[in-house]
Write an enzyme that holds these catalytic residues in place. Structure first.
Site, PDB file in Angstrom:
ATOM      1  N   GLY A  12     -14.656  -7.919   9.002  1.00 37.77           N
ATOM      2  CA  GLY A  12     -14.212  -6.823   8.256  1.00 37.77           C
ATOM      3  C   GLY A  12     -15.428  -6.075   7.654  1.00 37.77           C
ATOM      4  O   GLY A  12     -16.418  -6.179   8.069  1.00 37.77           O
ATOM      5  N   THR A  41      -9.598  -4.671   6.825  1.00 39.42           N
ATOM      6  CA  THR A  41     -10.264  -3.255   6.886  1.00 39.42           C
ATOM      7  C   THR A  41      -9.678  -2.406   7.632  1.00 39.42           C
ATOM      8  O   THR A  41      -9.288  -1.287   7.213  1.00 39.42           O
ATOM      9  CB  THR A  41     -11.833  -3.403   7.111  1.00 39.42           C
ATOM     10  OG1 THR A  41     -12.322  -4.601   6.140  1.00 39.42           O
ATOM     11  CG2 THR A  41     -12.655  -1.933   7.058  1.00 39.42           C
ATOM     12  N   GLN A  45      -5.828   2.205   4.466  1.00 37.55           N
ATOM     13  CA  GLN A  45      -5.382   3.781   4.687  1.00 37.55           C
ATOM     14  C   GLN A  45      -6.276   4.393   3.490  1.00 37.55           C
ATOM     15  O   GLN A  45      -6.754   5.439   3.742  1.00 37.55           O
ATOM     16  CB  GLN A  45      -3.878   3.721   4.378  1.00 37.55           C
ATOM     17  CG  GLN A  45      -3.054   2.922   5.561  1.00 37.55           C
ATOM     18  CD  GLN A  45      -1.516   3.195   5.220  1.00 37.55           C
ATOM     19  OE1 GLN A  45      -1.137   3.981   4.510  1.00 37.55           O
ATOM     20  NE2 GLN A  45      -0.675   2.931   6.184  1.00 37.55           N
ATOM     21  N   GLU A 113      -5.544   8.250  -6.479  1.00 39.55           N
ATOM     22  CA  GLU A 113      -4.390   7.354  -6.526  1.00 39.55           C
ATOM     23  C   GLU A 113      -4.224   6.522  -7.963  1.00 39.55           C
ATOM     24  O   GLU A 113      -4.801   6.879  -8.848  1.00 39.55           O
ATOM     25  CB  GLU A 113      -5.135   6.133  -5.737  1.00 39.55           C
ATOM     26  CG  GLU A 113      -5.191   6.603  -4.261  1.00 39.55           C
ATOM     27  CD  GLU A 113      -5.801   5.554  -3.294  1.00 39.55           C
ATOM     28  OE1 GLU A 113      -5.907   4.469  -3.714  1.00 39.55           O
ATOM     29  OE2 GLU A 113      -6.314   5.646  -2.207  1.00 39.55           O
ATOM     30  N   ARG A 284      -0.829  -0.747 -10.180  1.00 40.54           N
ATOM     31  CA  ARG A 284      -0.232  -1.102  -9.035  1.00 40.54           C
ATOM     32  C   ARG A 284       0.994  -2.219  -9.569  1.00 40.54           C
ATOM     33  O   ARG A 284       1.927  -2.312  -9.392  1.00 40.54           O
ATOM     34  CB  ARG A 284      -0.924  -1.977  -7.966  1.00 40.54           C
ATOM     35  CG  ARG A 284      -1.260  -0.884  -6.951  1.00 40.54           C
ATOM     36  CD  ARG A 284      -1.907  -1.521  -5.648  1.00 40.54           C
ATOM     37  NE  ARG A 284      -2.594  -0.261  -5.093  1.00 40.54           N
ATOM     38  CZ  ARG A 284      -3.360  -0.384  -3.976  1.00 40.54           C
ATOM     39  NH1 ARG A 284      -3.836  -1.632  -3.755  1.00 40.54           N
ATOM     40  NH2 ARG A 284      -3.738   0.752  -3.697  1.00 40.54           N
ATOM     41  N   HIS A 345      -0.226  -7.878  -1.063  1.00 42.15           N
ATOM     42  CA  HIS A 345      -1.424  -6.880  -0.292  1.00 42.15           C
ATOM     43  C   HIS A 345      -2.767  -7.366  -0.519  1.00 42.15           C
ATOM     44  O   HIS A 345      -3.473  -7.276   0.517  1.00 42.15           O
ATOM     45  CB  HIS A 345      -0.998  -5.617  -0.972  1.00 42.15           C
ATOM     46  CG  HIS A 345      -2.066  -4.556  -0.556  1.00 42.15           C
ATOM     47  ND1 HIS A 345      -2.046  -3.999   0.895  1.00 42.15           N
ATOM     48  CD2 HIS A 345      -2.994  -3.488  -1.390  1.00 42.15           C
ATOM     49  CE1 HIS A 345      -2.785  -2.881   0.785  1.00 42.15           C
ATOM     50  NE2 HIS A 345      -3.493  -2.836  -0.542  1.00 42.15           N
ATOM     51  N   ARG A 380      -6.462  -5.258  -9.388  1.00 44.61           N
ATOM     52  CA  ARG A 380      -7.543  -4.473  -8.808  1.00 44.61           C
ATOM     53  C   ARG A 380      -7.027  -3.069  -8.980  1.00 44.61           C
ATOM     54  O   ARG A 380      -5.871  -2.555  -8.616  1.00 44.61           O
ATOM     55  CB  ARG A 380      -7.645  -4.997  -7.469  1.00 44.61           C
ATOM     56  CG  ARG A 380      -8.457  -3.938  -6.442  1.00 44.61           C
ATOM     57  CD  ARG A 380      -8.633  -4.448  -4.989  1.00 44.61           C
ATOM     58  NE  ARG A 380      -7.794  -4.343  -4.374  1.00 44.61           N
ATOM     59  CZ  ARG A 380      -7.237  -3.223  -3.728  1.00 44.61           C
ATOM     60  NH1 ARG A 380      -7.979  -2.124  -3.735  1.00 44.61           N
ATOM     61  NH2 ARG A 380      -6.404  -3.241  -2.706  1.00 44.61           N
ATOM     62  N   SER A 385     -11.591  -1.600  -3.644  1.00 48.38           N
ATOM     63  CA  SER A 385     -11.676  -3.069  -2.609  1.00 48.38           C
ATOM     64  C   SER A 385     -12.985  -2.776  -1.756  1.00 48.38           C
ATOM     65  O   SER A 385     -13.706  -3.624  -1.632  1.00 48.38           O
ATOM     66  CB  SER A 385     -10.470  -3.925  -2.000  1.00 48.38           C
ATOM     67  OG  SER A 385      -9.954  -2.537  -1.429  1.00 48.38           O
TER      68      SER A 385
HETATM   69  C1  SIN Z   1      -3.494   2.095  -0.171  1.00 43.51           C
HETATM   70  O1  SIN Z   1      -3.758   3.211   0.599  1.00 43.51           O
HETATM   71  O2  SIN Z   1      -2.496   2.452  -1.008  1.00 43.51           O
HETATM   72  C2  SIN Z   1      -4.192   0.982  -0.195  1.00 43.51           C
HETATM   73  C3  SIN Z   1      -5.502   0.997  -0.517  1.00 43.51           C
HETATM   74  C4  SIN Z   1      -6.029  -0.168  -1.473  1.00 43.51           C
HETATM   75  O3  SIN Z   1      -5.351  -1.055  -1.219  1.00 43.51           O
HETATM   76  O4  SIN Z   1      -6.796   0.077  -2.257  1.00 43.51           O
END
Ligand code: SIN
Length: 532
Positions: A12, A41, A45, A113, A284, A345, A380, A385
């Site tokens: 990765g 990896t 996304q 995000e 998250r 995840h 996280r 990551s």
């Molecule tokens: C995502 O695109 O939601 C995953 C990215 C991540 O795990 O930080």
């Protein structure tokens, strides 16, 4: 007996970046248990979070990371990663990673995000991981100093005291036993330095966004070898995995919520405001728990992510992969909300390493998801990551360059070859698949998003005979990739359960109803496990 300077396990972003950085002065062998692009990896996304805009500030990225980590991040590591991050992202761009730019092309187009206070995610639409993997692999192919061996699966690390019967001072790693999956032979690989970059352990859960390779291999190999591993109770469940029986593990990126996606229940009600004031852009842990609670309340199989208000043109342009994949399964996301469920995840814990990526065993490093650097703490932050992987690959390369004059003079040890004893071919694969399914269901039902002491106890009790049986198979049968992975997945399950049972409080991704509060006095520290 094979030998190399540096043995990297995993292909990765962490393994490839490290290989490219050290190849100018060492010989690198990179092994990967399947094909070179079968990595987490490749499926990523979202992108890489870093302060790349004049409107953003390093302090804010640090603050967001610390808030998300819920009191367990190592502040010095957070600062270091956030400060070094922007240079590493620019380096990726220089290596050929085609990050999305603004209309003029002079600046990164930055995504938003959950948990971030600013737009700071460098992305290649919704195929960032594939873009990075492809660019790095192209560089690796072209580098004569790097040999990539596909279908080579590490079994166990060569630890001096165990494989030579002697050691000087602190134990050191001398390489690994590796199954050549094409020939069935176990090869002994000696290396001056071994680097674990084998990703995470999502496959220990019934539902995951991870690729099939994610069976916790690096962490359990390190643990079996006597290294310290930390914070394995903090398994991150991504809130939005596509709920569709045919689409295997397809992720709906957090960037969809970053662009305005709203989570709704079966009645169409936007429910996140009941659970967190940050609503759909909460971190998250909070979003996954909100969805879990909503599904339990209604008994529904999923919730819905609604991005229909953004219109087809925008969605096709910004999320071509998500738009196209959902359409393939009969769902037009510009007219219908997306059915989603949380799924395992990311492993926030891992092999405990210092600020250079070095583990507690000499000459054994861990990078990427396999490592626990102190950056993520109890949860996280999205898109931190890939950032951690490239920053630590760079730091580990600096460490190696400094230490190489001394390391290169290490002489080869007399290592015992792998012994198969009276092992015979396994005739019935059901012996493996049955245990494999049991572990994954057990972890999903008993060690998921919301935990209880009772369920953790039951999980430990039910896992014990599977552990014993797997040990027996490992001695009785000739090794196969499935058997090696079963051994690893059962052990990572045990370590997760053990870590979760030790943390009698709720923090970040670890929520246990018997102890719903955070207890800084007793548990404001890492959970460190070590064999013996
Ligand atoms: C995502 O695109 O939601 C995953 C990215 C991540 O795990 O930080």
């Amino acid at each position: 007996m094979y030998s190399t300077d540096i043995l990297i396990i995993g292909s990765g972003v962490a393994g490839l970046s490290f290989a490219l950085k050290v190849a100018p002065f060492v010989r690198v062998t990179l092994i990967t248990k399947k094909k070179r692009a079968d990595t987490a990896t490749n499926l990523a996304q979202g992108g890489v979070a870093a302060v790349l805009s004049a409107k953003d500030r390093l302090e804010d990225h640090s603050k967001d990371t610390l808030i998300s980590g819920d009191g367990l991040c190592h502040e010095d590591i957070v600062r270091l990663v956030v400060e070094e991050g922007p240079d590493r992202v620019r380096e990726l761009a220089d290596l050929g990673v085609n990050f999305q730019r603004n209309a003029i092309g002079d600046e990164f187009d930055l995504g938003m995000e959950g948990g971030h206070s600013a737009r700071r995610v460098a992305h290649a639409k919704d195929l960032t991981g594939r873009e990075i993997e492809t660019a790095l692999l192209a560089q690796v192919y072209a580098n004569p100093q790097i040999e990539v061996l596909e279908d080579h699966m590490a079994i166990d690390l060569l630890i001096e005291s165990k494989v030579t019967g002697q050691k000087e001072g602190q134990d050191r790693c001398l390489g690994a036993y590796v199954l050549n999956c094409s020939t069935g032979e176990v090869e002994t690989w000696q290396a001056k330095v071994t680097v674990l970059c084998s990703g995470g352990c999502g496959k220990v859960y019934r539902y995951t966004t991870n690729p099939d390779i994610a069976t916790g291999d690096g962490v359990v190999m390190a643990w079996r070898a006597g290294a310290q591993v930390a914070n394995l109770e903090f398994v991150q469940f991504h809130p939005t995995c596509f709920f569709n029986r045919e689409a295997k593990n397809f992720l709906i990126s957090e960037a969809v919520r970053g662009e305005g996606g709203i989570l709704r229940n079966q009645e169409g009600i936007a429910f996140m405001k009941q659970y967190d004031s940050r609503c759909d852009l909460a971190t998250r842990d909070a979003v996954a728990r909100g969805i879990d609670a909503e599904m339990k309340k209604s008994g529904a199989d999923c919730v819905y992510l609604d991005i229909t208000h953004k219109g087809r043109d925008f969605l096709q342009q910004r999320f071509p992969n998500i738009y196209g994949t959902c359409l393939k399964y009969g769902l037009d996301i510009s007219t219908h909300p997306i059915p989603v469920v949380p799924a395992a995840h990311y492993m926030c814990g891992g092999v405990q390493v210092d600020r250079w990526g070095c583990s507690s065993i000499r000459n054994l490093l861990a990078l990427g998801e396999t490592a626990c650097t102190g950056l993520h703490g109890a949860n996280r932050l999205a898109s931190n990551s890939l950032l951690e992987a490239v920053v630590f690959a760079h730091r580990a390369a600096q460490w190696l360059e400094r230490r190489w004059p001394e390391l290169k003079s290490l002489s080869q040890a007399k290592v015992q070859a792998w012994r198969t004893g009276f092992a015979r071919s396994i005739e019935e694969n059901v012996l493996i698949s049955y245990n494999w399914d049991q572990v994954r269901q057990l972890m999903w039902d008993y060690v998921g998003i919301v935990r209880t002491q009772k369920r953790l106890q039951l999980a430990a009790r039910q896992l014990a005979p599977i552990l014993a049986e797997t040990k027996e198979h490992f001695h009785d049968y000739l090794l196969t990739p499935d058997l090696i992975e079963l051994r690893n997945i059962v052990l990572i399950a045990e370590l997760i359960i053990q870590s979760a049972s030790l943390r009698q409080e709720s923090r970040g991704l670890h929520f246990i109803t018997d102890f719903p509060e955070k207890d800084d006095a007793l548990f404001g520290r890492d959970t460190v496990l070590e064999k013996n």
